[in-house]
Design an enzyme around this catalytic site. Structure first.
Site, PDB file in Angstrom:
ATOM      1  N   ASP A 362      18.738 -50.495  61.661  1.00 11.98           N
ATOM      2  CA  ASP A 362      18.563 -50.747  63.051  1.00 11.98           C
ATOM      3  C   ASP A 362      19.656 -51.219  63.635  1.00 11.98           C
ATOM      4  O   ASP A 362      20.895 -51.370  63.043  1.00 11.98           O
ATOM      5  CB  ASP A 362      17.962 -52.004  63.870  1.00 11.98           C
ATOM      6  CG  ASP A 362      17.721 -51.966  64.715  1.00 11.98           C
ATOM      7  OD1 ASP A 362      17.665 -51.279  65.570  1.00 11.98           O
ATOM      8  OD2 ASP A 362      16.209 -53.020  65.038  1.00 11.98           O
ATOM      9  N   ARG A 438       9.927 -59.675  71.197  1.00 15.10           N
ATOM     10  CA  ARG A 438      11.490 -59.120  70.657  1.00 15.10           C
ATOM     11  C   ARG A 438      12.143 -58.385  72.199  1.00 15.10           C
ATOM     12  O   ARG A 438      12.509 -57.382  71.789  1.00 15.10           O
ATOM     13  CB  ARG A 438      10.924 -58.439  69.839  1.00 15.10           C
ATOM     14  CG  ARG A 438      12.382 -58.324  68.772  1.00 15.10           C
ATOM     15  CD  ARG A 438      12.292 -57.534  67.290  1.00 15.10           C
ATOM     16  NE  ARG A 438      13.763 -57.663  66.565  1.00 15.10           N
ATOM     17  CZ  ARG A 438      14.267 -56.968  65.856  1.00 15.10           C
ATOM     18  NH1 ARG A 438      13.921 -55.399  66.036  1.00 15.10           N
ATOM     19  NH2 ARG A 438      14.977 -57.049  64.978  1.00 15.10           N
ATOM     20  N   LYS A 471      12.257 -44.943  58.281  1.00 14.18           N
ATOM     21  CA  LYS A 471      11.690 -46.449  57.993  1.00 14.18           C
ATOM     22  C   LYS A 471      11.034 -46.803  58.947  1.00 14.18           C
ATOM     23  O   LYS A 471      11.970 -47.317  59.866  1.00 14.18           O
ATOM     24  CB  LYS A 471      12.790 -47.952  57.622  1.00 14.18           C
ATOM     25  CG  LYS A 471      12.492 -48.783  57.218  1.00 14.18           C
ATOM     26  CD  LYS A 471      13.654 -49.719  57.116  1.00 14.18           C
ATOM     27  CE  LYS A 471      13.224 -51.306  57.500  1.00 14.18           C
ATOM     28  NZ  LYS A 471      13.723 -51.962  57.416  1.00 14.18           N
ATOM     29  N   TRP A 472      10.106 -46.656  59.030  1.00 14.15           N
ATOM     30  CA  TRP A 472       9.007 -46.480  60.443  1.00 14.15           C
ATOM     31  C   TRP A 472       8.842 -48.050  60.493  1.00 14.15           C
ATOM     32  O   TRP A 472       8.032 -48.626  60.569  1.00 14.15           O
ATOM     33  CB  TRP A 472       7.759 -45.705  60.465  1.00 14.15           C
ATOM     34  CG  TRP A 472       7.242 -45.257  62.015  1.00 14.15           C
ATOM     35  CD1 TRP A 472       6.522 -46.454  63.047  1.00 14.15           C
ATOM     36  CD2 TRP A 472       6.733 -43.873  62.673  1.00 14.15           C
ATOM     37  NE1 TRP A 472       6.164 -45.713  63.646  1.00 14.15           N
ATOM     38  CE2 TRP A 472       5.450 -44.583  63.341  1.00 14.15           C
ATOM     39  CE3 TRP A 472       6.744 -42.603  62.131  1.00 14.15           C
ATOM     40  CZ2 TRP A 472       5.340 -43.357  64.300  1.00 14.15           C
ATOM     41  CZ3 TRP A 472       6.432 -41.905  62.864  1.00 14.15           C
ATOM     42  CH2 TRP A 472       5.147 -42.209  63.566  1.00 14.15           C
ATOM     43  N   ASP A 473       8.892 -48.347  61.853  1.00 20.19           N
ATOM     44  CA  ASP A 473       9.454 -49.681  62.328  1.00 20.19           C
ATOM     45  C   ASP A 473       8.227 -49.894  63.284  1.00 20.19           C
ATOM     46  O   ASP A 473       7.712 -49.566  64.083  1.00 20.19           O
ATOM     47  CB  ASP A 473      10.689 -50.078  62.270  1.00 20.19           C
ATOM     48  CG  ASP A 473      10.524 -52.202  61.854  1.00 20.19           C
ATOM     49  OD1 ASP A 473       9.700 -52.737  61.486  1.00 20.19           O
ATOM     50  OD2 ASP A 473      11.837 -52.448  61.331  1.00 20.19           O
ATOM     51  N   MET A 474       7.800 -51.701  63.255  1.00 18.52           N
ATOM     52  CA  MET A 474       7.047 -51.531  64.844  1.00 18.52           C
ATOM     53  C   MET A 474       6.927 -52.623  64.459  1.00 18.52           C
ATOM     54  O   MET A 474       6.514 -53.610  64.420  1.00 18.52           O
ATOM     55  CB  MET A 474       5.515 -50.965  64.477  1.00 18.52           C
ATOM     56  CG  MET A 474       4.939 -50.859  65.567  1.00 18.52           C
ATOM     57  SD  MET A 474       4.086 -52.935  66.059  1.00 18.52           S
ATOM     58  CE  MET A 474       2.692 -52.427  65.200  1.00 18.52           C
ATOM     59  N   CYS A 521       6.898 -49.851  58.361  1.00 17.22           N
ATOM     60  CA  CYS A 521       6.971 -51.433  58.285  1.00 17.22           C
ATOM     61  C   CYS A 521       6.819 -52.157  59.598  1.00 17.22           C
ATOM     62  O   CYS A 521       6.581 -51.186  60.374  1.00 17.22           O
ATOM     63  CB  CYS A 521       8.710 -51.478  58.370  1.00 17.22           C
ATOM     64  SG  CYS A 521       9.598 -53.129  58.633  1.00 17.22           S
ATOM     65  N   ASP A 543       9.495 -59.469  55.651  1.00 16.51           N
ATOM     66  CA  ASP A 543      10.507 -59.407  55.962  1.00 16.51           C
ATOM     67  C   ASP A 543      10.945 -60.137  54.838  1.00 16.51           C
ATOM     68  O   ASP A 543      12.488 -61.201  54.957  1.00 16.51           O
ATOM     69  CB  ASP A 543      11.100 -59.991  57.443  1.00 16.51           C
ATOM     70  CG  ASP A 543      11.160 -58.600  58.146  1.00 16.51           C
ATOM     71  OD1 ASP A 543      11.455 -57.574  57.572  1.00 16.51           O
ATOM     72  OD2 ASP A 543      11.352 -59.099  59.285  1.00 16.51           O
TER      73      ASP A 543
HETATM   74  C1  DGJ Z   1      12.585 -55.478  61.202  1.00 21.20           C
HETATM   75  C2  DGJ Z   1      11.726 -55.452  59.966  1.00 21.20           C
HETATM   76  O1  DGJ Z   1      11.125 -55.865  59.144  1.00 21.20           O
HETATM   77  C3  DGJ Z   1      13.582 -54.920  59.442  1.00 21.20           C
HETATM   78  O2  DGJ Z   1      13.310 -55.166  58.255  1.00 21.20           O
HETATM   79  C4  DGJ Z   1      14.515 -54.007  60.242  1.00 21.20           C
HETATM   80  O3  DGJ Z   1      14.065 -53.117  59.817  1.00 21.20           O
HETATM   81  C5  DGJ Z   1      14.461 -55.133  61.360  1.00 21.20           C
HETATM   82  N1  DGJ Z   1      12.902 -54.932  61.877  1.00 21.20           N
HETATM   83  C6  DGJ Z   1      14.886 -54.114  62.695  1.00 21.20           C
HETATM   84  O4  DGJ Z   1      14.905 -54.547  63.824  1.00 21.20           O
END
Ligand code: DGJ
Length: 721
Positions: A362, A438, A471-474, A521, A543
């Site tokens: 990020d 968030r 790395k596709w986060d949510m 992720c 995390d």
């Molecule tokens: C949550 C993820 O689990 C972390 O590894 C990281 O990518 C943060 N978001 C970044 O905002």
């Protein structure tokens, strides 16, 4: 042939390598369930009708058949079955009662496509049974599908509803799988948790009444996983009957288990129904997501290895690279403090350590200097990367490593250009304030314009840049669920259509960037499910990288999912750990899945840098076992302070055995056995150089635990030839 029809008995038999599933059409009308289990002698198998007073029946058949008791293949709300039922459809008369009866069957090779949903791929052996049932009052027809994955001992289930009437109907509940078992002397295993503490193991006896796990969060969630198991009370890791269930979907789900008045158990797996309705127009069909089940008589380990093989063979995408990259991820070391200079220091230190890829987390785009702004603006921040992304990525690659980047496509900060231009592109209910989480809102992925915008922005920013990994986060769940793009009578479709949009975007990424892999992720393992695994090579497990907690999360994740998806990082973000022994412990714990690092490697001492380099080199000797070997658990960190497991290859000529202690206590002796070791041969442990007989490994090697932390041991046994 894995599906057979025995005409004179109106029975269907589904056969896998080690299990049988038998159903029958009773009175040419009612599909009843007869058997699911090991390959026993089933002669004389017949429907049992445990009739009870107060149970409704049909005049023609009297009390010989009641929808309220006995084992059915599928059931319906409102027509005499008072247990939990998997289907509810509101018809034009305004009631939600249906009663489906058998119409026809079809057995075919392969399987059905699930219209925009992820599903298990068929192979040359896959066969499917389709049962068609009809309900004359609503005018609907349903197709019950049983797809048989013979080699993996898995049967998948899904349901199609077709509206053949001349007016619309509303689907209010549609579960993909229903299974009635003739006993309630079982335990139920489920995985519960929270962000940073995913997938705790819970095993409790079934009781009379309904027990369930679910998500109404718009994501499969950290809080409950869609996987459950039902097992005999005496079932252990290696012995006893167990039925495992899972759902190939990443949004709201519901797993219901109902123990009824006769002592039967009904299991249902499917879409969560609190945030779901579907308006089905005349002539249209709706297909449910796929649920899967497996049976094993070889305990929890048997169930897990069925699921591991199934996920590897039928769910996961092809591996994009010759070998899975070991990554250095910047998040824990840098948070949002990134720029080109610092990232290139990371790239150099990764290359020096033999790490394959830098993953820039990020903070690289828009006005993203903290988590309050920028989500939705997917263009590089020129203050941080003066010459743009391409020039930076070229410089990273000049070190001879790959490059990965963080994205969170489904989200938007109110403080972003995207939100200022399109406030109506969010999930929200008309006239109602949206809650934040968030500092962000959820984009309305059911809206094709949103998908178009995202595809366009990602293509503009990433085309030709040479990105190897996303790395596709949510990072939040859905509240005030509604879509400004849908009509009032379709608002109940929002969460489901959202998932279809997400899957569409995943498919677009897979097709548009065919040479890149995706790590899924959701604040760690918040979407650790089979739907995501269809598109993502691996998932950021949690995390929480603290080894003592991590080993529990990893243990439970392996119940239903293969270690090759379980992304495991050695974490030492600010180089607080200067002790190579502590780093070795963290590395041992991380060797449960594909390896990565979360640390400020450029600022680390030479001794830590050398340790990392040595670890990466060693991992390469084991990775074929970790990513492709058979996996067996020995000790559960939920039963004691120890976690032990091993990987072995198909020929059992190699074993990677791991023992990890979470908290030191008075020393105890423990035996770790690997029954697959070949008795009569000898093995050498490449870690210590010691020799062991196959008999010793099969019976078990004894170790003494230590009072002091950190303590872990690893052995790599290779058969002497
Ligand atoms: C949550 C993820 O689990 C972390 O590894 C990281 O990518 C943060 N978001 C970044 O905002």
């Amino acid at each position: 042939m894995s599906v057979k029809y025995i005409e004179d008995e109106s029975k269907f038999v589904l056969e896998t390598q080690n299990s049988l599933y038998v159903l029958q059409i009773l009175y040419d009308k009612f599909p009843v369930h007869l058997y699911y289990g090991s390959k026993d002698d089933l002669s004389g198998l017949a429907y049992v009708n445990p009739y009870k007073s107060f149970s409704p029946y049909f005049e023609q058949y009297g009390i010989n058949y009641s929808p309220d008791v006995g084992m059915a293949e599928y059931s319906y709300f409102g027509s005499g079955d008072f247990r939990v039922t998997p289907l509810r459809i509101k018809n034009k008369n305004g009631d939600s009662v249906t009663h489906f009866t058998y119409k026809a069957y079809r057995i075919f090779d392969g399987r059905c496509d699930l219209q925009g949903l992820p599903f298990a791929a068929a192979d040359g052996n896959t066969q499917t049974l389709e049962l068609i049932l009809k309900d004359s009052v609503s005018g609907c027809e349903i197709g019950l599908y049983y797809t048989v994955f013979e080699k993996e001992d898995v049967i998948s289930r899904y349901v199609r509803v077709t509206n053949n009437s001349d007016s619309p109907v509303k689907i209010e509940k549609l579960m993909s799988l229903m299974l009635d078992l003739p006993s309630c002397e079982y335990d139920m295993i489920s995985l519960y948790g929270a962000h940073n503490a995913e997938r705790n193991f819970q095993r409790v006896p079934l009781f009379h009444g309904v027990q369930s796990v679910m998500s109404r969060r718009g994501a499969s969630s950290h809080q409950y996983n869609p996987f459950i198991a039902i097992c005999d009370k005496k079932t252990t890791e290696r012995q006893g009957d167990v039925y495992g269930f899972n759902f190939v979907y990443s949004g709201d789900f519901l797993d219901e288990v109902d123990v009824d008045q006769t002592g039967n158990t009904r299991i249902q797996i499917g879409l969560g129904s609190e945030n779901f309705t579907w308006l089905l127009e005349s002539g249209q069909s709706f297909m449910s997501p796929e649920a899967v089940m497996t049976y094993s008589s070889c305990g929890l380990g048997g169930m897990s290895s069925n699921f591991h093989r199934f996920v590897r063979e039928h769910i996961l995408p092809p591996e994009p690279f010759e070998r899975r990259p070991v990554v250095l991820n910047t998040w824990e070391a840098c948070y949002f403090n990134i720029d080109e200079r610092e990232m290139l220091r990371f790239a150099k230190s990764a290359a020096d350590a033999g790490i394959d890829m830098l993953v820039m987390d990020d903070g690289w785009f828009g006005a993203r200097n903290n988590d309050k702004a920028g989500l939705g603006d997917w263009y590089v921040n020129r203050d941080k990367f003066k010459n743009g992304l391409k020039s930076f990525v070229d410089s990273v690659k000049a070190y001879g490593i790959k490059f990965g980047i963080w994205i969170e496509p489904e989200m938007v900060n109110p403080d972003s250009d995207l939100y200022r231009a399109h406030p109506d592109w969010c999930i929200r209910c008309a006239g109602r304030e949206s809650t934040l989480s968030r500092n962000q809102l959820v984009l309305d992925m059911s809206n094709p314009k949103v998908l178009e915008y995202l595809k366009d922005s990602f293509a503009k920013s990433f085309d030709g840049v040479g990105i190897d990994y996303f790395k596709w986060d949510m990072n939040r769940h859905m509240s005030e669920v509604g879509s400004p793009a849908l009509a009032p009578e379709r608002q109940g479709e929002t969460a489901y259509r959202y998932m279809l949009g997400v899957y569409d975007l995943y498919r677009w990424f897979n097709e548009h960037f065919p040479n890149a892999m995706i790590e899924n992720c959701s604040g760690g393992g918040g979407r650790y499910d089979l739907g995501m695994m269809k598109y993502c090579t691996q998932i950021w497990t949690s995390d929480n990288t603290w080894p003592k907690k991590r080993m529990k999360i990893q243990y439970s994740s392996t119940l239903a999912y293969p270690p090759c998806v379980m992304s495991c990082h050695v974490s030492n973000p600010h180089n607080v750990c200067e002790n190579p022994d502590e780093l070795k412990y963290r590395w041992h714990v991380a060797l449960n899945g594909p390896l990565g690092y979360e640390m400020h490697l450029p600022n680390a001492s030479e001794i830590i840098k050398d340790t990392v380099k040595e670890q990466v080199k060693k991992y390469r000797e084991y990775e074929h076992l970790i990513l492709r070997g058979e996996f067996h658990r020995i000790l559960s960190p939920f039963d004691s302070n120890y976690y032990a497991y091993y990987f072995t290859n198909a020929e059992h000529t190699e074993f990677l055995l791991s023992f990890e202690q979470s908290y030191g206590e008075s020393p105890v002796k423990l035996t770790l056995s690997m029954p697959e070791a070949e008795v009569g041969t000898r093995y050498t442990d490449t870690v210590s150089g010691d020799e062991y007989s196959g008999r010793m490994l099969a019976d078990g090697i004894t170790i003494k635990t230590k009072e002091k932390d950190p303590y872990s041991v690893m052995w790599h046994f290779v058969r002497n030839d």
